[in-house]
Design a protein around this motif. Structure first.
Motif, PDB file in Angstrom:
ATOM      1  N   SER A  62      96.866  44.741  71.467  1.00 43.13           N
ATOM      2  CA  SER A  62      96.573  44.323  70.102  1.00 43.13           C
ATOM      3  C   SER A  62      95.754  45.380  69.383  1.00 43.13           C
ATOM      4  CB  SER A  62      95.818  42.989  70.087  1.00 43.13           C
ATOM      5  OG  SER A  62      94.468  43.169  70.418  1.00 43.13           O
ATOM      6  N   LEU A  63      95.906  45.406  68.099  1.00 46.56           N
ATOM      7  CA  LEU A  63      95.159  46.326  67.266  1.00 46.56           C
ATOM      8  C   LEU A  63      93.671  46.001  67.317  1.00 46.56           C
ATOM      9  CD1 LEU A  63      95.424  48.667  65.303  1.00 46.56           C
ATOM     10  CD2 LEU A  63      95.692  47.019  63.472  1.00 46.56           C
ATOM     11  N   GLU A  64      93.350  44.731  67.352  1.00 45.00           N
ATOM     12  CA  GLU A  64      91.945  44.313  67.395  1.00 45.00           C
ATOM     13  C   GLU A  64      91.240  44.845  68.640  1.00 45.00           C
ATOM     14  OE1 GLU A  64      92.695  40.224  65.040  1.00 45.00           O
ATOM     15  OE2 GLU A  64      93.965  41.052  66.588  1.00 45.00           O
ATOM     16  N   GLU A  80      80.848  58.747  58.909  1.00 45.16           N
ATOM     17  CA  GLU A  80      81.169  59.251  57.577  1.00 45.16           C
ATOM     18  C   GLU A  80      82.090  58.289  56.837  1.00 45.16           C
ATOM     19  OE1 GLU A  80      80.050  61.940  55.819  1.00 45.16           O
ATOM     20  OE2 GLU A  80      78.611  62.062  57.459  1.00 45.16           O
ATOM     21  N   SER A  81      83.156  57.860  57.514  1.00 43.01           N
ATOM     22  CA  SER A  81      84.089  56.963  56.829  1.00 43.01           C
ATOM     23  C   SER A  81      84.822  56.066  57.822  1.00 43.01           C
ATOM     24  CB  SER A  81      85.100  57.762  56.001  1.00 43.01           C
ATOM     25  OG  SER A  81      85.928  58.540  56.829  1.00 43.01           O
ATOM     26  N   LEU A  82      85.194  54.917  57.317  1.00 47.41           N
ATOM     27  CA  LEU A  82      85.990  53.952  58.076  1.00 47.41           C
ATOM     28  C   LEU A  82      87.089  53.468  57.148  1.00 47.41           C
ATOM     29  CD1 LEU A  82      86.564  52.061  60.490  1.00 47.41           C
ATOM     30  CD2 LEU A  82      84.889  50.478  59.504  1.00 47.41           C
ATOM     31  N   ARG A  83      88.329  53.717  57.548  1.00 45.65           N
ATOM     32  CA  ARG A  83      89.472  53.276  56.752  1.00 45.65           C
ATOM     33  C   ARG A  83      90.250  52.270  57.573  1.00 45.65           C
ATOM     34  NH1 ARG A  83      94.685  53.987  55.439  1.00 45.65           N
ATOM     35  NH2 ARG A  83      95.279  55.568  56.925  1.00 45.65           N
ATOM     36  N   LEU A  84      90.408  51.079  57.026  1.00 50.45           N
ATOM     37  CA  LEU A  84      91.154  49.998  57.675  1.00 50.45           C
ATOM     38  C   LEU A  84      92.324  49.625  56.775  1.00 50.45           C
ATOM     39  CD1 LEU A  84      88.018  47.800  58.466  1.00 50.45           C
ATOM     40  CD2 LEU A  84      89.262  49.186  60.114  1.00 50.45           C
ATOM     41  N   THR A  85      93.532  49.811  57.260  1.00 52.83           N
ATOM     42  CA  THR A  85      94.726  49.485  56.485  1.00 52.83           C
ATOM     43  C   THR A  85      95.566  48.503  57.284  1.00 52.83           C
ATOM     44  OG1 THR A  85      94.725  51.711  55.560  1.00 52.83           O
ATOM     45  CG2 THR A  85      96.736  50.433  55.293  1.00 52.83           C
ATOM     46  N   PHE A  86      95.572  47.244  56.863  1.00 51.28           N
ATOM     47  CA  PHE A  86      96.294  46.198  57.581  1.00 51.28           C
ATOM     48  C   PHE A  86      97.116  45.364  56.609  1.00 51.28           C
ATOM     49  CE2 PHE A  86      92.142  46.600  59.884  1.00 51.28           C
ATOM     50  CZ  PHE A  86      92.629  47.385  60.899  1.00 51.28           C
ATOM     51  N   PHE A  87      98.370  45.711  56.469  1.00 45.77           N
ATOM     52  CA  PHE A  87      99.261  44.909  55.635  1.00 45.77           C
ATOM     53  C   PHE A  87     100.360  44.251  56.457  1.00 45.77           C
ATOM     54  CE2 PHE A  87      97.710  47.836  52.251  1.00 45.77           C
ATOM     55  CZ  PHE A  87      97.105  46.874  51.479  1.00 45.77           C
ATOM     56  N   GLY A  88     100.894  44.974  57.423  1.00 45.27           N
ATOM     57  CA  GLY A  88     102.029  44.460  58.174  1.00 45.27           C
ATOM     58  C   GLY A  88     101.687  43.876  59.522  1.00 45.27           C
ATOM     59  N   VAL A  91      95.756  40.494  61.469  1.00 45.77           N
ATOM     60  CA  VAL A  91      94.421  40.786  61.975  1.00 45.77           C
ATOM     61  C   VAL A  91      93.509  39.639  61.569  1.00 45.77           C
ATOM     62  CG1 VAL A  91      92.467  42.380  61.817  1.00 45.77           C
ATOM     63  CG2 VAL A  91      94.789  43.272  61.801  1.00 45.77           C
ATOM     64  N   GLN A  92      92.702  39.178  62.509  1.00 41.47           N
ATOM     65  CA  GLN A  92      91.763  38.095  62.228  1.00 41.47           C
ATOM     66  C   GLN A  92      90.711  38.570  61.223  1.00 41.47           C
ATOM     67  OE1 GLN A  92      91.777  34.924  63.501  1.00 41.47           O
ATOM     68  NE2 GLN A  92      93.717  35.398  64.502  1.00 41.47           N
ATOM     69  N   GLU A  93      90.436  37.742  60.231  1.00 43.05           N
ATOM     70  CA  GLU A  93      89.417  38.081  59.243  1.00 43.05           C
ATOM     71  C   GLU A  93      88.055  38.277  59.910  1.00 43.05           C
ATOM     72  OE1 GLU A  93      87.523  35.989  55.352  1.00 43.05           O
ATOM     73  OE2 GLU A  93      89.708  35.959  55.513  1.00 43.05           O
ATOM     74  N   SER A  94      87.777  37.486  60.946  1.00 45.90           N
ATOM     75  CA  SER A  94      86.498  37.618  61.659  1.00 45.90           C
ATOM     76  C   SER A  94      86.394  38.983  62.348  1.00 45.90           C
ATOM     77  CB  SER A  94      86.327  36.500  62.682  1.00 45.90           C
ATOM     78  OG  SER A  94      87.357  36.547  63.656  1.00 45.90           O
ATOM     79  N   SER A  95      87.514  39.533  62.826  1.00 46.87           N
ATOM     80  CA  SER A  95      87.495  40.864  63.447  1.00 46.87           C
ATOM     81  C   SER A  95      87.149  41.927  62.418  1.00 46.87           C
ATOM     82  CB  SER A  95      88.851  41.190  64.070  1.00 46.87           C
ATOM     83  OG  SER A  95      89.100  40.374  65.181  1.00 46.87           O
ATOM     84  N   VAL A  96      87.774  41.841  61.242  1.00 44.65           N
ATOM     85  CA  VAL A  96      87.494  42.814  60.184  1.00 44.65           C
ATOM     86  C   VAL A  96      86.023  42.728  59.786  1.00 44.65           C
ATOM     87  CG1 VAL A  96      88.065  43.570  57.842  1.00 44.65           C
ATOM     88  CG2 VAL A  96      89.878  42.740  59.353  1.00 44.65           C
TER      89      VAL A  96
END
Length: 135
Positions: A62-64, A80-88, A91-96
């Motif tokens: 799993s991605l999580e 420096e940066s964190l990019r999270l791209t989850f459309f397809g 992903v659990q909202e609690s994980s994000v």
């Protein structure tokens, strides 16, 4: 006839430079460099730019799980940066929310979230702004 021994110039670079190079690629590929050699096994843990997309890397169910392990293994004191791209990918909202909380504790400077209908955790609004050291 002997072949000349090939020199691994990338491994001879300073760790800060290796980390910077790995930070320029998607995180799943940076982590995969751990299989190159013993020298590279933990190099990815010092990256400061994380870029996660919808697709879990090979070897992770799993991605999580992957994102949890990467952020949990981070050796840097500032991201420096964190990019999270989850459309397809679901992903659990609690994980994000947990990932954002972790990034805040690591003094994140830039956050880019591309996710459908997400409520930001309150920790994001109470974090302090870290200053870049003067060069």
């Amino acid at each position: 006839m002997r072949r000349p021994k090939k020199v691994d110039r990338l491994s001879s670079l300073l760790e800060d430079i290796q980390s910077h190079i790995l930070s320029l690629m998607p995180t799943k590929f940076a982590v995969q460099t751990c299989v190159l050699s013993k020298r590279w096994r933990y190099t990815w843990m010092s990256i400061t730019k994380f870029d996660f997309d919808d697709i879990p890397p090979l070897g992770f169910s799993s991605l999580e799980t992957f994102v949890d392990r990467v952020l949990g293994s981070c050796k840097s004191s500032q991201i420096e940066s964190l990019r999270l791209t989850f459309f397809g990918y679901p992903v659990q909202e609690s994980s994000v929310s947990n990932w954002i909380d972790k990034a805040v504790t690591l003094n994140i400077r830039e956050l880019d979230i591309q996710y459908q209908f997400f409520e930001l955790p309150s920790s994001l609004f109470t974090c302090t702004v870290a200053q870049h050291p003067q060069s």
